[in-house]
Design an enzyme around this catalytic site. Sequence first.
Site, PDB file in Angstrom:
ATOM      1  N   ASP A  19       0.865  -1.184   0.000  1.00 16.57           N
ATOM      2  CA  ASP A  19       0.000   0.000   0.000  1.00 16.57           C
ATOM      3  C   ASP A  19       0.906   1.240   0.000  1.00 16.57           C
ATOM      4  O   ASP A  19       2.132   1.123   0.119  1.00 16.57           O
ATOM      5  CB  ASP A  19      -0.868  -0.057   1.269  1.00 16.57           C
ATOM      6  CG  ASP A  19      -2.051   0.902   1.238  1.00 16.57           C
ATOM      7  OD1 ASP A  19      -2.271   1.558   0.198  1.00 16.57           O
ATOM      8  OD2 ASP A  19      -2.765   0.979   2.251  1.00 16.57           O
TER       9      ASP A  19
ATOM     10  N   ASP B 177      -9.058   3.889  -1.733  1.00 14.47           N
ATOM     11  CA  ASP B 177      -9.898   4.221  -0.580  1.00 14.47           C
ATOM     12  C   ASP B 177     -11.243   4.809  -1.005  1.00 14.47           C
ATOM     13  O   ASP B 177     -11.461   6.021  -0.945  1.00 14.47           O
ATOM     14  CB  ASP B 177      -9.146   5.195   0.336  1.00 14.47           C
ATOM     15  CG  ASP B 177      -7.880   4.555   0.908  1.00 14.47           C
ATOM     16  OD1 ASP B 177      -7.782   3.318   0.869  1.00 14.47           O
ATOM     17  OD2 ASP B 177      -7.001   5.293   1.377  1.00 14.47           O
TER      18      ASP B 177
END
Length: 929
Positions: free
Chosen positions: A529, A604
Amino acid sequence: MASFTERMAPVLVLWMAVCLSGTWAVDKGNFKTCDQSAFCKRQRALKPGESPYRALLETMELTNTRLTLQLINDNNKVRLLLELYRLQGNITRVKINELKPLKPRYEVPDVLIREPPTEPLSLLSQDENGVVLSLGAESQRVIVSARPFRLDIMEGREVLMSLNSRGLLAFEHLRMRKDTQADPEAEKKEEADPANQAEAAKEEEEKVEDGMWEETFKSHSDSKPNGPSAVSLDFSLPGVEHVYGIPEHADTLRLKTTDNGDPYRLYNLDVFQYELYNPMALYGAVPVMLAHNAQRTTGIFWLNAAETWVDISSNTAGKTVFGKMLDYVQGSSETPQTDVRWISESGIIDVFIMLGPTPKDVFSQYASLTGTQSFPPLTSLGYHQCRWNYNDQEDVQSVDAGFDEHDIPYDFIWLDIEHTDGKRYFTWDPHKFATPKEMLQGLMDKKRKMVAIVDPHIKVDSNYKIHNEIRSRGFYIKNKDGGDYEGWCWPGSAGYPDFTRADMRAWWASMFAYDQYEGSMENLYTWNDMNEPSVFNGPEVTMHKDAMHGAWEHRDVHNTYGFYVQMATAEGLIQRSGGVERPFVLTRAFFAGSQRYGAVWTGDNAAEWDHLKISIPMCLSLGLVGISFCGADVGGFFKSPSTELLVRWYQTGAYQPFFRAHAHLDTPRREPWLFGPENTALIREAVRQRYTLMPYWYQQFYQAHRTGQPVMRPLWVEYPQDPATFALDDEFLIGRDLLVHPVTEEGARGVTAYLPGKDEVWFDVHTFQKHNGAQNLYIPVTMSSIPVFQRGGSIITRKLRVRRSSSCMEHDPYTLYVALNPQRKAEGELYIDDGHTFNYEKKEFIHRRLSFANNILSSVNLAPDAQFTTRSWIERIVILGASKPSKVTLKAADGQESQIEFDFDASMSVLTLRKPGMNSGADWTVMLQ
């Protein structure tokens, strides 16, 4: 560093506060518009039709493999070198660089899988106005016009694509800064070079604009030691109204024109709470665009890793249907045309023009350049359960047990950043995850797996082995003054390893060895990430562009950083098994070629209906540019979904390639059984539908790996001549044979699905109802509905037994669903291997063609030289659109014949053959009489 750390502590606190607070919207002020990006503003100010470039035909050199030609900018006399290549497979490559740059300009390495093989170019004609070259295939040729310079690619009398037809080629040459004390040696060299003498006089007149030699955005300054270095080129696409690709953007599948707003931006960024339906940059960048009309599909691959903006304009944009009809009635001769302009901050122009002509040809052409989707372990196509964060080993154990208790299959449980010892990656929290191997063994006993996060920002801490090794080996990215670059991220002060270095990547890969990564086992996989890279206190929440990767600035390499992180991680997972096991690595940032290393997700997102809807075009766009293993956080990462939204998201995610639920630290828990028994049952059913189709998903990924065709694809890919499909992005195909129209509207009582294909039929997979193609079909829906259709003419394999994970299904029997077309024919495939090693590369697999014609269903070996055995057998054959036979006979490979029991449902024309019993890997024939 104390003063810096003290100064930055409030920034991190503020970032955390924003992250964890109730403000759920992107702060656009954190990210540049084109006007705030100096090079974009400069380039966009250029007027079409005033190109200063002309081709110097007397400098032309033609060898068997390439043409070279100098271009001159008549305004400043700077010369460029054009290289033109005809590549194998109907691809043309155009490179433009400075003839004699002050210093080398960056050319992107490692993305192409090899130096692309060339084919001969031949000269057809030449005069003072230009040259015509043959591209070999079907009367294809390239016309190079001299004044102004322009390239046209033709087929017969048709122009397929033009370069610099609007005169927007721009190449900011590297130069000495005139207003400060420059390096006298370099200046001597520059003046001594005759190519630069005329320029020196001219350049005095070139005005120095704001942002050419340094640029400020908010509180950040970019020192720009090399000055202006942008490159730009325009492409015209006659006859084209639909263009696609250039992910990642939260936008429709068909790209919009950008005349009245910002261009689409490609610059990998950690965009907190991204907004939908706009051209802002997101986490990944693939500089590939596809153009399509009913006659042809083409592609443009702009190989540049710097910040890039893409402008799109069209002569039909904004015309209403009535306006277009009026044109038609009045005989208006204006051909539709789309114009595209690429603008990059640095590097060179290196563009691959993929000439199709079919969508599948373009996918093959792009795959020949950057490779195909990696072949994932079969288990990774199952369901993944994630949140930030599962608290400790007991929490993991209890969630795992919850799936068994509620009879919901899953394959992977995930751990986010809180599992580490103080955000030190490759470690475990000594209190919450004290015995990780015990936890992993517990999962392994149930044939399940785990993914743990490993981010590329490394905590600056002299007691942390990973940091000490990277620092002592000099592997960190440097700041412009030569020290290790430091920024803020989850651990606080962090260094950023230079993944562009092969030696750094090799070292990183070695850290995944079982004796290095303590507590890891073979059922632990990896999630990368924050690899844009995310720098909380950096400009636009990323790295300063004047940071240094060896000789190159970060601005040159930025969009490839995440690509390199995933590459090194995947290599580590392969190496730890001695090269035997396939890796699984999820990445947030990506570039062209990232498909070779694993999966991506859309970042996200939020628990909102529009975010559910946008997951479809976002993954379709990625599939078009090679990245098939795509998914979105089921349920939405931010906020809390209503139960209706959560159920609909599971139903949608179950039919997208990467199927993972994930949620933010601050959201209430949302394991599938926490919303009452009715919703648990609906979610269970969606997840089980995913698992029954695992053989089909796996076969689609095998095909993607072999051919580069996308797994999840827009309808126009299979129906390229049907304009009704060109802008559809609320439904999609999985492979050729399954059409899915998820329910993505709140409170929906029905959906309208377009079923393509004149003279085709489609079968509802739940009811077996038959529908004609080329129609808009209204489908009433309830909360349990997932509209899915199987194409008449196809055979799809499923495994119907419910197990706790996909590994438990390995030896289960198959059911074949044979959907007959109006000609009463069907065909499909069956692919089987061990599901997790690279042994398929050594021909250890079963690959069979299943076909039905003349009332005979047969299984034939597609790979006679391959060797693999399976315990799975065929336990049922369901034939849709059948008529009733008087008897059904099975003929085995040894010639033995036996009768098969069957049921026939006359109302639905469905014939079910019970327990035919043959081995899935054998030759057999079933005859209906």
